[in-house]
Write an enzyme that holds these catalytic residues in place. Structure first.
Site, PDB file in Angstrom:
ATOM      1  N   ASP A  16       0.802  -1.230   0.000  1.00  0.00           N
ATOM      2  CA  ASP A  16       0.000   0.000   0.000  1.00  0.00           C
ATOM      3  C   ASP A  16       0.836   1.283   0.000  1.00  0.00           C
ATOM      4  O   ASP A  16       0.424   2.296  -0.538  1.00  0.00           O
ATOM      5  CB  ASP A  16      -0.937   0.013   1.235  1.00  0.00           C
ATOM      6  CG  ASP A  16      -0.187  -0.218   2.546  1.00  0.00           C
ATOM      7  OD1 ASP A  16       1.038  -0.340   2.524  1.00  0.00           O
ATOM      8  OD2 ASP A  16      -0.850  -0.281   3.608  1.00  0.00           O
ATOM      9  N   HIS A  17       2.038   1.232   0.554  1.00  0.00           N
ATOM     10  CA  HIS A  17       2.790   2.477   0.731  1.00  0.00           C
ATOM     11  C   HIS A  17       3.549   2.934  -0.510  1.00  0.00           C
ATOM     12  O   HIS A  17       3.911   4.095  -0.613  1.00  0.00           O
ATOM     13  CB  HIS A  17       3.794   2.317   1.874  1.00  0.00           C
ATOM     14  CG  HIS A  17       3.195   2.483   3.234  1.00  0.00           C
ATOM     15  ND1 HIS A  17       2.224   1.654   3.715  1.00  0.00           N
ATOM     16  CD2 HIS A  17       3.429   3.393   4.214  1.00  0.00           C
ATOM     17  CE1 HIS A  17       1.890   2.035   4.938  1.00  0.00           C
ATOM     18  NE2 HIS A  17       2.606   3.083   5.265  1.00  0.00           N
ATOM     19  N   ARG A  22      -1.843  12.342  10.137  1.00  0.00           N
ATOM     20  CA  ARG A  22      -0.606  13.080  10.444  1.00  0.00           C
ATOM     21  C   ARG A  22      -0.491  14.316   9.584  1.00  0.00           C
ATOM     22  O   ARG A  22      -0.897  14.298   8.424  1.00  0.00           O
ATOM     23  CB  ARG A  22       0.618  12.210  10.152  1.00  0.00           C
ATOM     24  CG  ARG A  22       0.691  11.074  11.105  1.00  0.00           C
ATOM     25  CD  ARG A  22       2.083  10.534  11.277  1.00  0.00           C
ATOM     26  NE  ARG A  22       2.006   9.659  12.419  1.00  0.00           N
ATOM     27  CZ  ARG A  22       2.412   8.398  12.429  1.00  0.00           C
ATOM     28  NH1 ARG A  22       3.014   7.887  11.369  1.00  0.00           N
ATOM     29  NH2 ARG A  22       2.267   7.676  13.503  1.00  0.00           N
ATOM     30  N   ARG A  49       8.707   3.028  11.648  1.00  0.00           N
ATOM     31  CA  ARG A  49       9.796   2.622  10.749  1.00  0.00           C
ATOM     32  C   ARG A  49      11.107   2.445  11.523  1.00  0.00           C
ATOM     33  O   ARG A  49      11.614   3.362  12.151  1.00  0.00           O
ATOM     34  CB  ARG A  49       9.952   3.623   9.598  1.00  0.00           C
ATOM     35  CG  ARG A  49      10.300   5.021  10.026  1.00  0.00           C
ATOM     36  CD  ARG A  49      10.162   6.011   8.879  1.00  0.00           C
ATOM     37  NE  ARG A  49       8.759   6.335   8.646  1.00  0.00           N
ATOM     38  CZ  ARG A  49       8.307   7.526   8.280  1.00  0.00           C
ATOM     39  NH1 ARG A  49       9.144   8.515   8.066  1.00  0.00           N
ATOM     40  NH2 ARG A  49       7.020   7.747   8.112  1.00  0.00           N
ATOM     41  N   ASP A 109       3.466  -1.003  11.619  1.00  0.00           N
ATOM     42  CA  ASP A 109       2.982   0.302  11.197  1.00  0.00           C
ATOM     43  C   ASP A 109       2.303   0.920  12.399  1.00  0.00           C
ATOM     44  O   ASP A 109       1.564   0.242  13.128  1.00  0.00           O
ATOM     45  CB  ASP A 109       1.977   0.153  10.049  1.00  0.00           C
ATOM     46  CG  ASP A 109       1.650   1.513   9.460  1.00  0.00           C
ATOM     47  OD1 ASP A 109       2.222   1.863   8.417  1.00  0.00           O
ATOM     48  OD2 ASP A 109       0.832   2.239  10.071  1.00  0.00           O
ATOM     49  N   SER A 141       6.026   7.392  13.229  1.00  0.00           N
ATOM     50  CA  SER A 141       5.930   6.087  12.593  1.00  0.00           C
ATOM     51  C   SER A 141       6.713   4.982  13.305  1.00  0.00           C
ATOM     52  O   SER A 141       7.544   5.227  14.177  1.00  0.00           O
ATOM     53  CB  SER A 141       6.413   6.234  11.154  1.00  0.00           C
ATOM     54  OG  SER A 141       7.317   5.240  10.815  1.00  0.00           O
TER      55      SER A 141
HETATM   56  C1  MIC Z   1       3.127   6.476   8.482  1.00  0.00           C
HETATM   57  O1  MIC Z   1       1.937   6.697   8.501  1.00  0.00           O
HETATM   58  O2  MIC Z   1       3.978   7.292   8.870  1.00  0.00           O
HETATM   59  C2  MIC Z   1       3.593   5.157   7.965  1.00  0.00           C
HETATM   60  C3  MIC Z   1       4.279   5.385   6.701  1.00  0.00           C
HETATM   61  O3  MIC Z   1       2.485   4.330   7.729  1.00  0.00           O
HETATM   62  C4  MIC Z   1       4.506   4.542   8.992  1.00  0.00           C
HETATM   63  C5  MIC Z   1       5.185   3.332   8.580  1.00  0.00           C
HETATM   64  C6  MIC Z   1       6.366   3.570   7.759  1.00  0.00           C
HETATM   65  O4  MIC Z   1       7.143   4.465   8.016  1.00  0.00           O
HETATM   66  O5  MIC Z   1       6.567   2.788   6.837  1.00  0.00           O
HETATM   67  C7  MIC Z   1       3.889   4.260  10.332  1.00  0.00           C
HETATM   68  O6  MIC Z   1       3.021   4.993  10.707  1.00  0.00           O
HETATM   69  O7  MIC Z   1       4.337   3.371  11.047  1.00  0.00           O
HETATM   70 FE1  SF4 Z   2      -0.780   4.603   5.002  1.00  0.00          FE
HETATM   71 FE2  SF4 Z   2       0.299   5.326   7.340  1.00  0.00          FE
HETATM   72 FE3  SF4 Z   2      -1.169   7.029   5.878  1.00  0.00          FE
HETATM   73 FE4  SF4 Z   2      -2.327   5.038   7.042  1.00  0.00          FE
HETATM   74  S1  SF4 Z   2      -1.280   6.717   8.047  1.00  0.00           S
HETATM   75  S2  SF4 Z   2      -2.697   5.721   4.947  1.00  0.00           S
HETATM   76  S3  SF4 Z   2      -0.815   3.409   6.885  1.00  0.00           S
HETATM   77  S4  SF4 Z   2       0.786   6.144   5.336  1.00  0.00           S
END
Ligand code: MIC
Ligand code: SF4
Length: 751
Positions: free
Chosen positions: A97-98, A444, A641, A162, A639
């Protein structure tokens, strides 16, 4: 065949284990338990022996499931592969998805992603096939939507790589965001460790009215608790207001609990969840949960560490931002705030969808607003994008007409993926550096997150409010009080949104996007091209040398907010998530250097020049000099990550010394063999100078609860002795000594 589904027999077995464990725990604790306690303690590895002290002891738990998304799964699976195990030990899935970038619309964007990311998708697909994981191909939707629709069940315990994994709390599951290394433990059959969470109870009374939606509950709570208010705690909702919220609405609230730093958020099982389970084809699980209901709600008289009360009947719609999700404005005060603070009034783009807000109900209510505009001959005045959360939602809103409404009003439907939410957005309407406003129904809004432009003021609201705002084209609009001009020049008022929470005709599953592992799979070969720019086999980190760390340089003293987006940016960098060396070129490029107020300019102590952070880190590494990062409050917020922890480790970082940490990041650092340390006195942050040489003393006797000492030798020869706290337990100290948790794991998993 590998077990992947949450089948009725799987859920029944989970309930049986939970009931047995809870009996033991109840006898020991002899007090009423909250729902979160029931689920967490019900998954203890050793319910009879585990020390259970909220906020203090570490619990060894046995999660029921693991979920990973493509941006974090690469590193997690690269780590799993080093364990040498033939299969994953618990049902696990990977969701693509990312990595899909939004530009011109769903089909062409998806086709481009399939070509551009072929190497990574092939890698993930072959690893899933070989080790027995379920693989959700690109286009199937966002991890948290798919999990809610397919795998989540009341009373379950799940971890996901995630931070928005808590979305499944909408179905009464304790679902926790973790770094990939934690997922590796669970997939390898080891227990998973979590500090026994504290509990924040949120009592909901009344019922949502008018323009107010479930999103506003969490937007309001973020304003009350702030981005670190939930740290170390599970947020548990209760009270008479709960039943007035749909299951997917509860998912939205739990999802965005990540923004207040909560370990997870959770709702008690109720008929709204049962309805959702039945609507998504899981009637048998609904019946099992109904039979197990006494274990799926809090006991009368249970104690929370903190209680917040929100009256839904008087709750206003909220708009949070910019730059932080806890800057909460009630709708009635927002227009004045926009003027007073000088946020750009013109709304450039409104974006709805994402894992937070893309349920059928969200789409239906947003469409009910858009429809009114069409009736008055009006179209969106701002760019308007719609991201369905899953293929099932996309197919259902296509069948039921919401999608046609969005397109008619001028909206662009994007692929079922993260897209602009994670900076996967080729935005053409502004230049980088242009100050402008956007509003999203995402979770976010850190600087530069959506479009890599730090001058974009991003606000977060419900999909209904975003839709109303794009119709007005400005942020100062208030749909509760202001009319919109119709095509005939006559003003009209929007009536509050309405819509079904579940589709009357049932969900349309859409295209088949799931890939189960084949029967004959162990001979599958997982290939990684050594010349690849996107995937790189992992080399173990070096073990600790047995002596104190001395003569460390300060790579950067980060000032103010330093989220994982600042430490390891996403957007274009997502392409390197499987290649540690390449992604390390983004290390801390978003952080502000406290010594000069600049971003990505730090002093190279070897030359005296000011250069980019990763470049200086590499220079130190080449010279064999170890270094630390100094940081402010809530370092590593955001996140899950683990790249944000692996990159400094890879480039020679040894310790991260800050005023306070966000939970997932702190654990990620420990797992990778770094030392996450906090100033016993936060004011000591001010003592550290750019040219200091640091020593961290006390490592030979490194023990739980015993502080370490930092000696900062300043350029003028003076020294400051500073006390540093840590939260390492004995097991975690052995990760540090071994160089990383993974270095220890291989042997353990095979025992
Ligand atoms: C996000 O919303 O910041 C992400 C991208 O989904 C991350 C995961 C990532 O950095 O791959 C998260 O929230 O954990
Ligand atoms: Fe994707 Fe993270 Fe955004 Fe949700 S918050 S849509 S998991 S990047």
């Amino acid at each position: 065949m590998a077990q992947i589904e949450s089948t009725p027999s799987f859920v029944q077995a989970a309930y049986d284990r939970m009931a047995t464990s809870l009996k033991v725990v109840r006898q020991r604790l002899n007090r009423p338990l909250s729902l979160a306690e029931k689920i967490v303690y019900g998954h203890l590895d050793h319910p009879g022996q585990a020390e259970i002290l909220r906020g203090k002891s570490y619990l060894e738990l046995r999660p029921d499931r693991v979920a990973m998304q493509d941006a974090t799964a690469q590193m997690a699976l690269l780590q799993f592969m080093t364990s040498g195990l033939p299969d994953v030990a618990v049902p696990s899935t990977v969701h693509c998805d990312h990595l899909i970038q939004a530009e011109v619309g769903s089909s062409p964007d998806l086709a481009r992603a399939n070509t551009e990311n072929k190497e990574v998708y092939d890698f993930l697909s072959s690893v899933c096939d070989k080790y027995g994981l379920g693989f959700w191909r690109p286009g199937s939707g966002i991890i948290h939507q798919v999990v809610l629709e397919t795998y989540a069940f009341p009373g379950g315990l799940m971890i996901g790589t995630d931070s928005h994994t808590p979305n499944a709390g909408g179905l009464g599951m304790v679902a926790i965001g973790v770094g990939g290394a934690d997922a590796v433990d669970v997939m390898a059959g080891l227990p998973w460790e979590l500090k026994a969470p504290k509990l924040i109870g949120v009592k909901l009374t009344g019922a949502l009215q008018g323009w107010t939606s479930p999103k506003d509950v969490i937007l309001k709570l973020a304003g009350i608790l702030t981005v670190k208010g939930g740290t170390g705690a599970i947020v548990e909702y209760f009270g008479p207001g709960v039943d007035a919220i749909s299951c997917t609405g509860m998912g939205t609230i739990c999802n965005m609990g990540a923004e207040i730093g909560a370990t997870t958020s959770l709702f008690p099982f109720n008929h709204r969840m049962a309805d959702y389970l039945r609507a998504t084809g899981r009637g048998e699980i609904a019946a099992l949960a109904e039979g197990f209901a006494e274990h799926l709600r809090a006991d009368e008289g249970c104690q929370y560490d903190q209680v917040v009360e929100i009256d839904l009947s008087t709750l206003e719609p909220h708009i949070n931002g910019p730059f932080t999700p806890d800057l909460a404005w009630p709708l009635s005060k927002f227009a004045a705030a926009v003027k007073e603070k000088g946020y750009p009034e013109e709304l450039k783009v409104g974006l709805i969808g994402s894992c937070t807000n893309s349920s059928y109900e969200d789409m239906e209510r947003a469409a009910s607003v858009a429809r009114q505009a069409l009736e008055h001959g009006v179209k969106a005045r701002s760019t308007f994008t719609i991201t369905p959360g899953s293929e099932q939602i996309r197919a259902t809103i296509e069948r039921d007409g919401q999608m046609a409404t969005f397109t008619a009003v001028g909206g662009m439907v994007l692929a079922n993926a993260c897209g602009p939410c994670i900076g996967q957005w080729k935005r053409h309407d502004i230049q980088k550096g242009d100050r402008n406003s956007i509003i999203t129904s995402f979770n976010r809004n850190f600087a530069a997150r959506n479009d890599a432009n730090p001058e974009t003021c991003a606000f977060v609201a419900s999909p209904e409010i975003v839709t109303a705002f794009v119709l007005a084209g400005r942020l100062t609009f208030n749909p509760e009080t202001d009319p919109l001009p119709g095509a005939d020049g006559r003003p009209f008022m929007l009536v509050p949104p309405s819509g079904d929470s579940l589709p009357r005709k049932g969900y349309d599953k859409g295209q088949a996007t799931y890939q189960a592992p084949p029967e004959d799979r162990h001979r599958i070969d997982v290939k990684i091209d050594p010349a690849s720019q996107r995937l790189q086999k992992l080399e173990p980190f070096k073990a600790w040398g047995g002596v104190d760390l001395t003569d460390l340089y300060i790579l950067i003293k980060a000032q103010g907010k330093c989220t994982t987006d600042h430490i390891s940016a996403a957007g274009p960098w997502l392409r390197f998530r499987g290649h540690l060396d390449n992604i390390s070129n983004n290390l801390l490029i978003g952080a502000t250097n406290a010594f000069n107020g600049a971003v990505n300019r730090v002093k190279n102590q070897l030359t005296g020049d000011y250069e980019e952070v990763p470049k200086v880190a590499r220079a130190y590494k080449a010279a064999g000099i170890d270094w630390v990062v100094v940081g402010d409050e809530n370092y590593g917020e955001g996140s899950s990550r683990e790249h944000a922890a692996m990159e400094p480790r890879h480039l020679g970082g040894r310790a991260i010394i800050v005023k306070s940490f966000a939970r997932i990041h702190e654990t990620n650092l420990k797992k990778q063999g770094m030392l996450p340390l906090t100033f016993a006195d936060p004011k000591d942050y001010d003592r550290l100078q750019e040219d200091d040489r640091l020593s961290i003393l006390g490592l030979a006797t490194f023990a739980p609860g015993v502080p370490l000492t930092l000696v900062a030798r300043h350029a003028d020869g003076r020294e400051d002795w500073i006390m540093l706290n840590h939260t390492f337990n004995a097991g975690q100290i052995s990760w540090f000594k071994a160089g990383s948790a993974l270095n220890l794991m291989g042997g353990k998993a095979k025992q």
